[in-house]
Design a protein around this motif. Structure first.
Motif, PDB file in Angstrom:
ATOM      1  N   TYR A  95      24.094  79.663  57.255  1.00  0.00           N
ATOM      2  CA  TYR A  95      24.425  79.167  55.914  1.00  0.00           C
ATOM      3  C   TYR A  95      25.909  78.849  55.744  1.00  0.00           C
ATOM      4  O   TYR A  95      26.307  78.274  54.733  1.00  0.00           O
ATOM      5  CB  TYR A  95      23.985  80.152  54.833  1.00  0.00           C
ATOM      6  N   LYS A  99      25.965  73.737  51.255  1.00  0.00           N
ATOM      7  CA  LYS A  99      26.089  73.646  49.807  1.00  0.00           C
ATOM      8  C   LYS A  99      25.298  74.773  49.145  1.00  0.00           C
ATOM      9  O   LYS A  99      24.255  75.202  49.660  1.00  0.00           O
ATOM     10  CB  LYS A  99      25.563  72.286  49.321  1.00  0.00           C
ATOM     11  N   ALA A 101      22.844  76.652  46.335  1.00  0.00           N
ATOM     12  CA  ALA A 101      21.669  76.263  45.556  1.00  0.00           C
ATOM     13  C   ALA A 101      21.024  77.504  44.945  1.00  0.00           C
ATOM     14  O   ALA A 101      21.237  78.632  45.414  1.00  0.00           O
ATOM     15  CB  ALA A 101      20.654  75.533  46.433  1.00  0.00           C
ATOM     16  N   HIS A 219      19.704  73.142  54.572  1.00  0.00           N
ATOM     17  CA  HIS A 219      20.635  72.328  53.783  1.00  0.00           C
ATOM     18  C   HIS A 219      21.462  73.137  52.783  1.00  0.00           C
ATOM     19  O   HIS A 219      22.476  72.631  52.286  1.00  0.00           O
ATOM     20  CB  HIS A 219      19.862  71.245  53.033  1.00  0.00           C
ATOM     21  N   TYR A 220      21.031  74.360  52.470  1.00  0.00           N
ATOM     22  CA  TYR A 220      21.670  75.092  51.383  1.00  0.00           C
ATOM     23  C   TYR A 220      21.884  76.575  51.708  1.00  0.00           C
ATOM     24  O   TYR A 220      21.100  77.177  52.466  1.00  0.00           O
ATOM     25  CB  TYR A 220      20.820  75.015  50.109  1.00  0.00           C
ATOM     26  N   ARG A 221      22.923  77.109  51.117  1.00  0.00           N
ATOM     27  CA  ARG A 221      23.077  78.565  51.008  1.00  0.00           C
ATOM     28  C   ARG A 221      22.481  78.946  49.660  1.00  0.00           C
ATOM     29  O   ARG A 221      22.970  78.511  48.614  1.00  0.00           O
ATOM     30  CB  ARG A 221      24.552  78.976  51.084  1.00  0.00           C
TER      31      ARG A 221
END
Length: 297
Positions: A95, A99, A101, A219-221
């Motif tokens: 992560y 980005k 989330a 795609h996200y942390r």
């Protein structure tokens, strides 16, 4: 004595009328047979649950409390670069540098579907996919208390809002439209990961959300997760009391900080766990098994 005669006669006449009244058809008595022939509304175990969800202010206060608590902690989580709310099995990509989330379930977490449940009670029916899809396509579900303010706060601070739902993928447009209509931030079609979303190399079991959480992990942390079912947070492959407790045990410290659980007494995986997950069992037998599961001491 003659002046008392009219009174006496009146008294006798009134007494005679009174003695005949039970045998005379009154408006109320005449209506009784028509009322007796009306089909009674079948009893439904979900009545109290739906009535509570729709009318009890305590229901709304729990939602407000949950989302306000989450909002008060969000910026702290955002600043902590080691903060992640995905279970270990679903964090398939590092992560660091991703980005931020928040991930939310939709039904009974973001949108209120109690009118659909109320219709089932009034009709005496049970959940079925056709009627459920019809309800979703109406696009009239209301936002639950506190969620609009929280998600708008997240979006304002650069935190993506992702909805992972077991609504079918072909309900994506009507669902996104409903979300937008009630003021929830929607960044685009990718914000909705419905049932049927595919992640290559990941085998989804039933309606479990693990593959979609893994897709998000690329795609996200994830700072926080919200839901009304254990499956909104972690995979539950053994839906028994023991199995549910076992998958939750490593994450109980996350409740109220990374994971936020909303109340849903109307439906959920907790219910079939009471009758061995056999929905094919006749309704009255399922009900008896639920009664048998009650503790009285």
């Amino acid at each position: 004595m003659s002046k008392f005669l009219p009174v006496a006669l009146s008294t006798l006449l009134l007494g005679a009328c009174a003695s005949q009244a039970p045998h005379s058809p009154s408006p109320t008595a005449a209506a009784a047979p028509a009322q007796a022939t009306a089909a009674p509304v079948p009893a439904d175990d979900n009545l109290n649950a739906v009535a509570w969800s729709q009318t009890a202010i305590e229901h709304d206060l729990i939602y407000l409390e949950t989302y306000r608590s989450a909002q008060s902690q969000l910026l702290t989580a955002l600043r902590d670069k080691h903060w992640d709310a995905l279970p270990a099995d679903d964090r398939i990509a590092p992560y660091k540098g991703l980005k931020p989330a928040v991930v939310l379930d939709i039904d009974e977490t973001v949108l209120d579907n109690s009118p659909y449940q109320a219709r089932l009670i009034r009709s005496g029916g049970e959940y079925n996919e056709a009627d459920w899809a019809k309800w979703c396509k109406e696009g009239t579900a209301r936002a639950l208390p506190g969620v609009v303010e929280f998600t708008q706060f997240a979006a304002k601070h650069g935190v993506a809002v992702i909805y992972i739902s077991n609504r079918a993928q072909d309900l994506d447009q009507v669902t996104l439209s409903n979300l937008r209509a009630v003021g929830l931030p929607v960044s685009g079609p990718d914000a909705f990961l419905g049932l049927g979303t595919v992640l290559r190399g990941c085998d989804q079991v039933g309606t479990e959300k693990n593959c979609r959480r893994q897709l998000v992990s690329k795609h996200y942390r994830v700072l926080m997760q919200f839901g009304d079912q254990l499956g909104d947070f972690v995979s539950v492959l053994s839906n028994t009391d023991g199995g549910r407790a076992q998958v939750m045990a490593p994450y109980t410290k996350w409740i109220g900080s990374r994971w936020f659980v909303l109340p849903n007494p109307t439906y959920g995986s907790w219910e079939p766990a009471l009758f061995n997950n056999e929905w094919s069992t006749p309704r009255d037998q399922r009900r008896q098994q639920k009664i048998n599961a009650l503790r009285v001491d």
